[in-house]
Write an enzyme that holds these catalytic residues in place. Sequence first.
Site, PDB file in Angstrom:
ATOM      1  N   VAL A  47      19.649   1.979 -10.563  1.00 50.80           N
ATOM      2  CA  VAL A  47      20.756   1.057 -10.801  1.00 50.80           C
ATOM      3  C   VAL A  47      21.596   1.531 -11.991  1.00 50.80           C
ATOM      4  O   VAL A  47      22.823   1.440 -11.979  1.00 50.80           O
ATOM      5  CB  VAL A  47      20.247  -0.387 -11.033  1.00 50.80           C
ATOM      6  CG1 VAL A  47      21.396  -1.333 -11.394  1.00 50.80           C
ATOM      7  CG2 VAL A  47      19.501  -0.901  -9.797  1.00 50.80           C
ATOM      8  N   CYS A  48      20.939   2.075 -13.000  1.00 49.51           N
ATOM      9  CA  CYS A  48      21.626   2.475 -14.238  1.00 49.51           C
ATOM     10  C   CYS A  48      22.813   3.406 -14.010  1.00 49.51           C
ATOM     11  O   CYS A  48      23.902   3.152 -14.537  1.00 49.51           O
ATOM     12  CB  CYS A  48      20.635   3.088 -15.220  1.00 49.51           C
ATOM     13  SG  CYS A  48      19.305   1.961 -15.691  1.00 49.51           S
ATOM     14  N   PRO A  49      22.681   4.478 -13.218  1.00 48.48           N
ATOM     15  CA  PRO A  49      23.840   5.354 -13.051  1.00 48.48           C
ATOM     16  C   PRO A  49      24.999   4.663 -12.324  1.00 48.48           C
ATOM     17  O   PRO A  49      26.155   4.986 -12.579  1.00 48.48           O
ATOM     18  CB  PRO A  49      23.310   6.545 -12.261  1.00 48.48           C
ATOM     19  CG  PRO A  49      22.045   6.094 -11.643  1.00 48.48           C
ATOM     20  CD  PRO A  49      21.490   5.033 -12.549  1.00 48.48           C
TER      21      PRO A  49
END
EC number: 1.11.1.26
Length: 188
Positions: A47-49
């Site tokens: 999810v972070c990128p």
Amino acid sequence: MSTYINTEIKPFNATAYHNGKFVQVSDADLKGKWSVVFFYPADFTFVCPTELGDLADNYAEFQKLGVEIYAVSTDTHFTHKAWHDTSDTIQKIQYPMIGDPTGTITRNFGVMIEEAGLADRGTFVIDPQGVIQIVEINAGGIGRDALELLRKVKAAQYVASHPGEVCPAKWKEGDATLAPSLDLVGKI
């Protein structure tokens, strides 16, 4: 979690990866302008990128408002560079990526997941005096939206520059605001 709204940010000093260099960033860098401190769990994840890429795609709009974005995870600045060098999504980032391997900044903002040594998905909007105006914390599997954050920043800036006015739900730049008064009670 106690409230962080209307509290001044705590002192910190860290190394960030920014535009191909390692640079020092401290709480002093966040003062004098609007800032977004954007915590995320870890580099090289899922999810972070998508979130950091969304911020990168909208970074110019934040810059037009005089807002600097600071991404923070408990990874090192070296890991941020390696991620930047290997991911097409992360290569788009032009804002500082702060390494917080000791967790000091993450704890200062109350978003440390102690048992994992990782940050929650915490978003903090800080005014030029270094005071937190917006706090948003999401569960790990729920990504954030840069355009919604941009809308909130615009509302915070509007309220700060127009004493006596407030922005109602779904307010967008140019929409009507409210001036709280006895005359409005029960009429909204």
